[in-house]
Structures are given as C-alpha cells and as structure tokens.
Design an enzyme around this catalytic site. Structure first.
Site, mmCIF file in Angstrom:
data_model
loop_
_atom_site.group_PDB
_atom_site.id
_atom_site.type_symbol
_atom_site.label_atom_id
_atom_site.label_comp_id
_atom_site.label_asym_id
_atom_site.label_seq_id
_atom_site.Cartn_x
_atom_site.Cartn_y
_atom_site.Cartn_z
ATOM 1 N N ASP A 83 0.873 -1.181 0.000
ATOM 2 C CA ASP A 83 0.000 0.000 0.000
ATOM 3 C C ASP A 83 0.905 1.224 0.000
ATOM 4 O O ASP A 83 1.972 1.199 0.626
ATOM 5 C CB ASP A 83 -0.902 -0.011 1.247
ATOM 6 C CG ASP A 83 -2.023 1.023 1.145
ATOM 7 O OD1 ASP A 83 -3.170 0.612 0.880
ATOM 8 O OD2 ASP A 83 -1.744 2.225 1.322
ATOM 9 N N THR A 110 -13.748 -2.089 -8.544
ATOM 10 C CA THR A 110 -14.965 -2.017 -9.366
ATOM 11 C C THR A 110 -14.765 -1.009 -10.490
ATOM 12 O O THR A 110 -14.564 0.176 -10.232
ATOM 13 C CB THR A 110 -16.149 -1.615 -8.471
ATOM 14 O OG1 THR A 110 -16.274 -2.620 -7.457
ATOM 15 C CG2 THR A 110 -17.436 -1.521 -9.262
ATOM 16 N N GLU A 129 -15.084 -8.155 -6.677
ATOM 17 C CA GLU A 129 -15.330 -8.611 -5.294
ATOM 18 C C GLU A 129 -16.777 -8.348 -4.919
ATOM 19 O O GLU A 129 -17.408 -7.430 -5.442
ATOM 20 C CB GLU A 129 -14.367 -7.909 -4.335
ATOM 21 C CG GLU A 129 -14.386 -6.379 -4.410
ATOM 22 C CD GLU A 129 -15.403 -5.720 -3.522
ATOM 23 O OE1 GLU A 129 -15.895 -6.404 -2.604
ATOM 24 O OE2 GLU A 129 -15.721 -4.539 -3.764
ATOM 25 N N PHE A 130 -17.269 -9.150 -3.979
ATOM 26 C CA PHE A 130 -18.654 -8.999 -3.516
ATOM 27 C C PHE A 130 -18.696 -8.921 -1.995
ATOM 28 O O PHE A 130 -19.610 -9.439 -1.361
ATOM 29 C CB PHE A 130 -19.502 -10.171 -4.042
ATOM 30 C CG PHE A 130 -19.475 -10.299 -5.539
ATOM 31 C CD1 PHE A 130 -20.243 -9.458 -6.329
ATOM 32 C CD2 PHE A 130 -18.647 -11.230 -6.158
ATOM 33 C CE1 PHE A 130 -20.199 -9.544 -7.721
ATOM 34 C CE2 PHE A 130 -18.592 -11.323 -7.544
ATOM 35 C CZ PHE A 130 -19.373 -10.482 -8.324
ATOM 36 N N PHE A 169 -32.107 -8.527 1.570
ATOM 37 C CA PHE A 169 -32.128 -7.161 1.011
ATOM 38 C C PHE A 169 -33.539 -6.634 0.776
ATOM 39 O O PHE A 169 -33.793 -5.894 -0.171
ATOM 40 C CB PHE A 169 -31.255 -7.076 -0.263
ATOM 41 C CG PHE A 169 -29.820 -6.842 0.107
ATOM 42 C CD1 PHE A 169 -29.084 -7.848 0.714
ATOM 43 C CD2 PHE A 169 -29.222 -5.606 -0.078
ATOM 44 C CE1 PHE A 169 -27.779 -7.637 1.131
ATOM 45 C CE2 PHE A 169 -27.924 -5.374 0.334
ATOM 46 C CZ PHE A 169 -27.208 -6.393 0.936
ATOM 47 N N LEU A 170 -34.436 -7.033 1.661
ATOM 48 C CA LEU A 170 -35.800 -6.511 1.602
ATOM 49 C C LEU A 170 -36.128 -5.793 2.900
ATOM 50 O O LEU A 170 -37.289 -5.672 3.271
ATOM 51 C CB LEU A 170 -36.790 -7.669 1.360
ATOM 52 C CG LEU A 170 -36.717 -8.327 -0.020
ATOM 53 C CD1 LEU A 170 -37.662 -9.523 -0.104
ATOM 54 C CD2 LEU A 170 -37.051 -7.318 -1.126
ATOM 55 N N GLY A 207 -27.068 3.463 1.768
ATOM 56 C CA GLY A 207 -25.887 4.317 1.819
ATOM 57 C C GLY A 207 -24.675 3.467 1.491
ATOM 58 O O GLY A 207 -24.802 2.401 0.897
ATOM 59 N N CYS A 236 -20.719 2.094 -2.216
ATOM 60 C CA CYS A 236 -20.828 1.319 -3.455
ATOM 61 C C CYS A 236 -22.115 1.509 -4.239
ATOM 62 O O CYS A 236 -22.078 1.770 -5.436
ATOM 63 C CB CYS A 236 -20.652 -0.162 -3.151
ATOM 64 S SG CYS A 236 -19.127 -0.490 -2.286
ATOM 65 N N LYS A 243 -24.448 1.677 7.943
ATOM 66 C CA LYS A 243 -25.230 0.547 8.465
ATOM 67 C C LYS A 243 -24.511 0.083 9.724
ATOM 68 O O LYS A 243 -23.355 0.485 9.961
ATOM 69 C CB LYS A 243 -25.331 -0.590 7.445
ATOM 70 C CG LYS A 243 -23.982 -1.225 7.088
ATOM 71 C CD LYS A 243 -24.157 -2.425 6.181
ATOM 72 C CE LYS A 243 -22.812 -3.066 5.909
ATOM 73 N NZ LYS A 243 -22.883 -4.226 5.024
HETATM 74 C C1 UGA Z 1 -22.398 -3.795 -1.061
HETATM 75 C C2 UGA Z 1 -22.753 -5.210 -1.549
HETATM 76 O O1 UGA Z 1 -23.670 -5.823 -0.652
HETATM 77 C C3 UGA Z 1 -21.497 -6.063 -1.671
HETATM 78 O O2 UGA Z 1 -21.832 -7.337 -2.221
HETATM 79 C C4 UGA Z 1 -20.506 -5.350 -2.585
HETATM 80 O O3 UGA Z 1 -19.301 -6.099 -2.705
HETATM 81 C C5 UGA Z 1 -20.187 -3.985 -2.004
HETATM 82 O O4 UGA Z 1 -21.401 -3.228 -1.913
HETATM 83 C C6 UGA Z 1 -19.195 -3.320 -2.907
HETATM 84 O O5 UGA Z 1 -19.527 -3.095 -4.088
HETATM 85 O O6 UGA Z 1 -18.036 -3.148 -2.524
HETATM 86 P P1 UGA Z 1 -21.931 -2.700 1.340
HETATM 87 O O7 UGA Z 1 -22.075 -1.395 0.626
HETATM 88 O O8 UGA Z 1 -20.777 -2.917 2.248
HETATM 89 O O9 UGA Z 1 -21.894 -3.911 0.263
HETATM 90 O O10 UGA Z 1 -23.217 -2.902 2.243
HETATM 91 P P2 UGA Z 1 -24.667 -3.541 2.068
HETATM 92 O O11 UGA Z 1 -24.862 -4.521 3.144
HETATM 93 O O12 UGA Z 1 -24.901 -4.005 0.696
HETATM 94 O O13 UGA Z 1 -25.603 -2.290 2.389
HETATM 95 C C7 UGA Z 1 -25.721 -1.180 1.509
HETATM 96 C C8 UGA Z 1 -26.786 -0.244 2.016
HETATM 97 O O14 UGA Z 1 -28.085 -0.817 1.846
HETATM 98 C C9 UGA Z 1 -26.681 0.069 3.521
HETATM 99 O O15 UGA Z 1 -26.963 1.418 3.729
HETATM 100 C C10 UGA Z 1 -27.738 -0.814 4.150
HETATM 101 O O16 UGA Z 1 -28.216 -0.321 5.354
HETATM 102 C C11 UGA Z 1 -28.797 -0.796 3.074
HETATM 103 N N1 UGA Z 1 -29.691 -1.968 3.140
HETATM 104 C C12 UGA Z 1 -29.231 -3.207 2.870
HETATM 105 C C13 UGA Z 1 -31.019 -1.780 3.488
HETATM 106 O O17 UGA Z 1 -31.484 -0.645 3.755
HETATM 107 N N2 UGA Z 1 -31.838 -2.868 3.526
HETATM 108 C C14 UGA Z 1 -31.404 -4.123 3.249
HETATM 109 O O18 UGA Z 1 -32.222 -5.072 3.286
HETATM 110 C C15 UGA Z 1 -30.060 -4.306 2.922
#
Ligand code: UGA
Length: 469
Positions: free
Chosen positions: A42, A136, A168-169, A266-267, A274, A277, A337
């Site tokens: 890094d 990404t 990555e995911f 994710f529902l 937020g 990503c 989150k």
């Molecule tokens: C997301 C994806 O889930 C990952 O698979 C991906 O690799 C990542 O982006 C990325 O591109 O690097 P992340 O942003 O860390 O991951 O978090 P999430 O868990 O996806 O949440 C995203 C937002 O959606 C948060 O604000 C969360 O609170 C909100 N959310 C998620 C909801 O409001 N409801 C849900 O049911 C799920």
C-alpha cells in the site's frame, strides 16, 4: 501416472495485493488463511507499518484476529514497493480505489496511477505475471484501458503478461466471512493460462468459480449491486404503503421473500441505502449506458428514488415529534449501516441536516463511527446547517431528548434499557430500521414509531369497493 504414486497439488503461486484498504486487506488475509502465500503493498507507509505489527486502521468484524494470525503464520507479509511486490508475486490483484468522479463516471486516476507504477516495475521482466483487476470498474475497462496501459508501460505483451478481472462482492461488516467463504467467485479471463492461475490461487476456497470474459465479469459486479439496490428501494417504497394501509413491512417482506424467485435478503426497509458502493455503482452504470446510447429508465430512477426515501425518513421523525423547532433529538447510529465505522454516503448526514434545518438540536452517537462522522460532517460544503453535539455514550445522547432516532441497527441499541427512557424529556423512539425487538416496542416505558409500520387505526383505510357485477 505410475501406479501407487500419490497425487499432489503443485505449489500455489504467490499472490500480491496492491492496495490494502477494506477490500484489499480482507482479500489478502483470505488468501493467506486458505494457505496461499500472500504479500501486500500500500502506498501509505504508516499503514504498512501498522499491518506488519498486526494492527489495522479500520474497524471490521474478525479482521484483527485474522490479521494477527496470518502475520504470525508468515503467510501474509507486507512489502515496501511495487518492485518487491512484482518480484515475489505471480498473480497481482489491484485493489485500488475507484471513487466517483464528476457526472457519475468513476475516477480512474488512482487505478491508472497504480497501473503505471506496476507497469514500471514489470519492465524488463521475463517471467509470466498475471495482473487481476479487483477494483470495481465499468464494463470494458480491464480490456480497453488497463491492459493497453500496462502493456505499453511494461513494454511486454500477453506472452508474459496476463490481465484478468475478478470483481469482489464483500459487504462491510461481514467482509472477513464474505472473503473467506464467498457464495461465488467470478473471474473474467481471455486465455487458458489466466484461468488456470486463478483456479490455482482459489483452489482451497469452498466456492464455485464462474468463468467469464473480463467485460462480462465487470458487468456482473455492476448488475449485482444495482439489483441489490433495487431490492432495497422496492422494499422502501412498499414500506411507505404499509405505513398508510396499516401493517408491518418486515412481515410483508417475509411473505414476499419466501418465494424463492424473490429470495428473503435485502428486503429490509430503512432510511435509504448508503455506503460507498450502491449509489456510485448505479450512477456509473447508468452513465456508461447513457454514453453508449442505451436507455435504462429503471436504473436511472434508483438514486432519485433512494433520495425520496431518505426525505421520507426525516418527515417521519418530524411527524412523530410534531414539529422540530426547539427540540433536542438523539440521532443513534451514524455509520451507513450497523457493524462498520464507515460513514461514506451514510443516510445519517442528510437526515441530520434536515433535522437541524427544521430547528432541532442534535445529539449524535455511534459505537464505532463517531470520529469518522465528525470528520465528514466538518467536510461538508460550507453553508449547510451545523451544530451537532457529539456524544460518546448513548446516555449522554438521550439526556433530556425529545426523541431518539435509530438510523443504524447496532446491537447496543436493540436492548433499549428502561433507564434510557427515563433520561429523556419525552421517551419517543423513531426506529428507522425497526431495530427494537417486538417485545420491547410495547413495554410501556416509551412510545415507539417504526418506519414501515402503520399504527393501528391510523391511516388504515378499507379498500374501496368496486361495483358489484
Ligand atoms: C455492497 C454489496 O452488498 C457487496 O456485495 C458489494 O461487494 C459492495 O457493496 C461493494 O460493491 O463493494 P456494502 O455497501 O458494504 O456492500 O453494504 P450492504 O450490506 O450491501 O448495504 C448497503 C446499504 O443498503 C446500507 O446502507 C444498508 O443499510 C442498506 N440496506 C441493505 C437496506 O437498507 N436494507 C437491506 O435489506 C439491505
């Protein structure tokens, strides 16, 4: 093979990780844990120093113990430059930032800079090296930008220099789990040698490998995030209907998500998505489609629809309190989150701005993200509302508050203690995530208003009767 001889897997190539932020570090440690010798680099010297001594700069569940054990096992090491990375590693993953640029496009600056430096280090080498794009990037970037730039700077071609994509995911808060045990590993390759090397480094991962072209792999990444953002936005819209017709969005979505064609994840309705990503990726995909002349009306609506939900969350607070002028509101949960200290694109920012603008004083708290929130709050464009009280305990935030707003569902908030209600001037909890368990919602020592939950008798209307045939 001669009878009786035992088959042995050939030794795994050394993996190099360029960029040890959230994603790079989790990826590096996952390889090390799966017995692949891994070196990381890094550009930040203080980060390299910390990682070598088993300390991290970020808060992520399970990361620190894994870092310590992999540093101890010597399967993970940190090097001080590109030359050393290229000398030791055969497969080099680029985990560099791809921030949002103007007009929604991603800013390729950090990646191009990294590719140039890597190309310089690869110059003159003759042993095969595979460079894998993990950051990404919009579909087509690996083949049309990364490969030509790398080949030009390195003065090498595909005979000794492979290029591949491997998005990555990982989700923050579950990065270690997601990195160690991914549901699928998507690789984008243009040759069998590249595919073989990637199979070899992922040999001990218990996950199916999906082998595509680099451009297809890049499109999988964007489509996955856009689809997840769509699911969340859909649940958010239905939650507003549930509030009005009467009903609990979680019970409704449980009913919907049990259909395996939909799936239960994710529902969960909330104040809008937020994080670093979803918005960035949806905007970049929409912008790329626009450049290509492809109409994508659905994608184009996602970010505005998300903004509408955040405004709705602020309205819900205003309605529950009954006017915000002169009130004191505790905003609990500042990260985008629960489970992370990351505040990028956190809905806490627009919600805080809206509440302060409406005349409330805010007392803000988060178990992990308070310092990061203080930093981004201070970096906002001048002219926005100000004046937050940063609190290091929940009690301090609740002291004499007229309401508590739960923006992120940290476990610490879920157990809502009776003495917390007694600290407040008006014990009212506006729960934007329905974080408090049902049995607490009716305990009686506080009033509970949940986003997506219609209150009995309020706004509940019988459906209009159609004409009887
Ligand atoms: C997301 C994806 O889930 C990952 O698979 C991906 O690799 C990542 O982006 C990325 O591109 O690097 P992340 O942003 O860390 O991951 O978090 P999430 O868990 O996806 O949440 C995203 C937002 O959606 C948060 O604000 C969360 O609170 C909100 N959310 C998620 C909801 O409001 N409801 C849900 O049911 C799920």
């Amino acid at each position: 093979m001669a009878h009786g001889r035992r088959t042995r897997n050939p030794p795994r190539p050394v993996v190099g990780i360029a960029g040890l932020g959230y994603m790079g570090l989790a990826t590096a440690l996952a390889f090390a844990h799966r017995r692949v010798p891994t070196v990381g680099y890094d550009i930040r010297p203080e980060l390299r120093q910390r990682l070598r001594s088993g300390r991290s700069l970020i808060y992520e569940k399970g990361l620190l113990p894994l870092l310590r054990s992999e540093v101890r096992s010597h399967r993970f090491g940190v090097v001080d430059g590109w030359t050393e990375l290229v000398r030791q590693a055969t497969v080099i993953f680029l985990c560099l930032p791809s921030p949002r640029g103007p007009t929604g496009r991603i800013d390729l600056g950090p990646i191009e800079q990294g590719v140039r430096e890597l190309g310089g280090a690869l110059r003159g080498g003759t042993e095969f090296r595979l460079v894998v794009m993990k950051s990404t990037v919009v579909p087509g970037t690996t083949e049309s930008i990364v490969r030509p730039l790398l080949e030009q700077v390195a003065g090498r071609d595909s005979a000794t220099l492979g290029v591949a994509s491997n998005p990555e995911f990982l989700a923050e808060g579950s990065m270690v789990h997601d990195a160690l045990d991914p549901e699928r590993i998507v690789v984008g390759v243009s040759g069998t040698r590249e595919a073989r090397l990637l199979r070899s480094v992922y040999r001990d991962f218990p996950s199916p490998l999906v082998v595509l072209t680099p451009t297809e792999a890049e499109l999988v990444k964007y489509s996955s995030n856009a689809f997840l953002a769509l699911k969340v936005t859909f649940a958010n819209e239905i939650s507003r209907v549930a509030e009005r017709v009467g009903g609990d969005i979680d019970r409704v979505m449980d009913g919907v998500g049990r259909d395996s064609r939909v799936g239960p994840k994710f529902l969960s309705a909330g104040p809008g998505f937020g994080g670093s990503c979803f918005e960035k990726d949806v905007a970049a995909l929409t912008e790329r489609a626009r450049e290509l002349g492809v109409p994508v009306p659905l994608l184009g609506q996602l970010v505005p629809a998300n903004g509408a939900q955040t405004r709705h969350a602020a309205d819900l607070v205003r309605e529950a309190v009954g006017g915000l002028e002169g009130t004191s509101i505790a905003l609990l949960g500042l990260a985008f989150k629960a489970g992370t200290d990351d505040v990028r694109e956190s809905r806490a920012v627009p919600i805080a701005e809206e509440l302060v603008r409406a005349g409330a004083t805010l007392r803000v708290h988060d178990p992990a993200a308070l310092d990061n929130f203080r930093t981004i709050w201070g970096q906002r464009e001048p002219g926005g509302p100000d004046g937050l009280v940063f609190c290091t305990t929940v009690e301090e935030a609740l002291d004499q508050a007229d309401a508590a707003v739960i923006q992120a569902a940290w476990p610490a908030y879920r157990r809502w203690l009776p003495r917390w209600s007694r600290l407040m001037r008006r014990p009212l909890v506006v729960d934007l995530r329905r974080a408090l368990p049902e049995r607490l919602r009716h305990r009686g020592d506080f009033e509970w208003v949940g986003l997506g939950v219609g209150r009995a008798g309020e706004g509940t209307q019988a459906p209009a009767r159609g004409p009887v045939p």
